[in-house]
Design an enzyme around this catalytic site. Structure first.
Site, PDB file in Angstrom:
ATOM      1  N   HIS A  32       0.830  -1.219   0.000  1.00  0.00           N
ATOM      2  CA  HIS A  32       0.000   0.000   0.000  1.00  0.00           C
ATOM      3  C   HIS A  32       0.862   1.266   0.000  1.00  0.00           C
ATOM      4  CE1 HIS A  32      -3.396  -2.625   1.275  1.00  0.00           C
ATOM      5  NE2 HIS A  32      -2.445  -3.215   2.001  1.00  0.00           N
ATOM      6  N   SER A  38      14.670  21.905 -15.688  1.00  0.00           N
ATOM      7  CA  SER A  38      13.465  22.707 -15.887  1.00  0.00           C
ATOM      8  C   SER A  38      13.881  24.041 -16.487  1.00  0.00           C
ATOM      9  CB  SER A  38      12.790  22.922 -14.532  1.00  0.00           C
ATOM     10  OG  SER A  38      12.004  24.105 -14.563  1.00  0.00           O
ATOM     11  N   LYS A  89      15.882  22.001 -10.464  1.00  0.00           N
ATOM     12  CA  LYS A  89      15.222  20.751 -10.817  1.00  0.00           C
ATOM     13  C   LYS A  89      16.085  19.785 -11.609  1.00  0.00           C
ATOM     14  CE  LYS A  89      11.344  19.687 -10.448  1.00  0.00           C
ATOM     15  NZ  LYS A  89      10.160  20.150 -11.172  1.00  0.00           N
ATOM     16  N   GLU A 111       9.782   8.701 -16.867  1.00  0.00           N
ATOM     17  CA  GLU A 111       8.408   9.173 -17.123  1.00  0.00           C
ATOM     18  C   GLU A 111       7.975   8.861 -18.557  1.00  0.00           C
ATOM     19  OE1 GLU A 111       7.631  13.091 -14.572  1.00  0.00           O
ATOM     20  OE2 GLU A 111       9.487  13.160 -15.677  1.00  0.00           O
TER      21      GLU A 111
END
Ligand code: ARG
Length: 442
Positions: A154, A275, A281, A288
């Site tokens: 979980h 970024s 970043k 992804e």
């Protein structure tokens, strides 16, 4: 330029020509198309349907086309309906009238079927190789980083595992995937050449000859099925979808692990991006993209399933759509496997952060209960007792092992000094059936 036209009195509309052509997609079948034609010619000669002089001329012509495409002297482009027309028309241009005999006892329906089977066979092997590289990357990373980390259910910290064991789970998935592709490969290994348009041919050809020349296990059993079967593409695309699902789960974990919240791993700069606005970043774009492209592969599988579902036997032009979907799914899965292997090879494991996360998560709570059970407490009672210990620890902001034996004994008089050894995170991993994690790095 077309291979047909005898029964037509006017040209196709330009937009129809563009709509109909598959050359921009099926150009990549040229090797298989020429291999199929070479086998066909040799078979026709052996069966006495072409003279050996004709056969030689055809073989020479086809070989020179292959050679010229390979070295860039012949570019696959132009106003041709498909790769089959391209090769055949170039052949006739090169060797003259004999070129027109190539298509004896053959249809583009069995031709495209054999091209795609050959292509699928070769590419399935490439996919298996890609999977093996991935399995090796995971294996090496797991072996040198068998450090303790929290295991989750979980997405809540659950029990202690090792990073090696965690990666080992993915190794198992990709091993199964490799077997699946191998099974599909075995099933598709049948030769459809010789099925003709749909019902064989009145010429006395020998399908066993092309079968052995092209390296298939056997000829297909049924002509109608031979020209209309695309199951093997669906099967491979299902396998690709499962591979992508596995890659996507692994990507998801890598994205989480590389976040500031986890900091379990650091991805190499080579597979990250920055970024345009936030200078600090470092984004896990490669992972992804793999996660994102999973949808695309599932989409290809569903597109082809849907294309095929209402088709009467045998060949229908709808089937031309198979290639775009198959090629895209294939290219995607090959790229994603390669990128994933490289990301694994280059990622850095932050063992200290994993260890710190263990400490904060009561990851030895189950083992405290196991300890009590070993001392004769029924498991349900032990579970209850440990629950109370956890409430106490949370209030005191302490880990279980940080409590004194006096504090612990208040919850059960069975608790003695030997508990610390029993619930030590690394000791846990060598107890009971957890021997798989014996190689814990310190
Ligand atoms: N380009 C076609 C395809 O990919 C080749 C087969 C054409 N056959 C036909 N009867 N029009 O399906």
């Amino acid at each position: 330029m077309k291979l047909w036209g005898g029964r037509f009195t006017s040209r196709a509309d330009e937009i129809m020509e563009q709509f109909n052509t598959s050359l921009p997609v099926d150009y990549r079948l040229y090797k298989e198309d020429i291999a199929g034609s070479l086998a066909h010619v040799k078979m026709l000669v052996q069966c006495g349907l072409l003279s050996s002089a004709e056969g030689e001329l055809l073989v020479q012509g086809l070989t020179s086309i292959l050679h010229d495409i390979d070295n860039g002297d012949l570019v696959i482009e132009g106003d041709y309906e498909d790769i089959h027309s391209f090769v055949e028309m170039h052949l006739t241009e090169r060797i003259g009238e004999t070129g027109k005999k190539l298509h004896t006892a053959r249809s583009r329906n069995d031709q495209v079927a054999v091209d795609m089977r050959l292509y699928a066979k070769n590419k399935a092997v490439e996919v298996m190789d890609g999977l093996q590289t991935l399995i090796d990357s995971l294996h090496v990373k797991a072996a040198v980083n068998n450090v303790i980390m929290p295991g989750y259910t979980h997405l809540q910290r659950a029990q202690v595992v090792t990073f090696g064991h965690h990666l080992g789970a993915y190794e198992q998935m990709f091993k199964r995937d490799k077997k699946r592709v191998g099974n599909a490969l075995e099933l598709l290994d049948e030769n459809p050449l010789g099925c003709g348009a749909l019902a064989g041919t009145t010429h006395a050809i020998d399908r066993d000859i092309t079968t052995s020349l092209l390296g298939f296990a056997k000829p297909v059993d049924n002509f109608l099925d031979g020209v209309s079967d695309r199951d093997y593409m669906l099967e491979l695309m299902s396998d690709f979808s499962i591979i992508m699902m596995h890659l996507s789960r692994l990507s998801e974990e890598m994205i989480l692990w590389s976040s500031q919240e986890f900091k379990f791993i650091t991805m190499a700069d080579a597979y990250s991006t920055g970024s345009s606005i936030m200078p600090q970043k470092k984004n896990p774009d490669a992972a992804e993209l793999i996660r994102g492209k999973t949808g695309r592969v599932y989409g290809s599988l569903f597109a082809l399933l849907t294309t095929l579902k209402g088709l009467p036997l045998t060949y229908n032009k709808d089937m031309q759509e198979d290639k775009e979907q198959f090629f895209d799914a294939l290219d995607t899965v090959l790229d994603c496997m390669e990128i994933m292997s490289k990301m694994i090879d280059t990622l850095q494991v932050n063992a200290d952060n994993m260890k710190a996360a263990i400490k904060a998560g009561f990851l030895n709570a189950t083992e405290v209960a196991d300890y009590l059970v070993a001392k004769g407490t029924p498991f349900r009672d032990a579970h209850e007792i440990v629950g109370k210990i956890i409430i106490y620890c949370e209030a005191e902001k302490k880990a279980i092992e940080d409590l004194t034996v006096q504090e612990l004994a208040k919850f059960s008089e069975k608790i003695a000094d030997d508990i610390y050894d029993y619930i030590d995170y690394e000791n846990i991993l060598t107890k009971g059936n957890k021997g798989i994690m014996r190689e814990v790095g310190k």
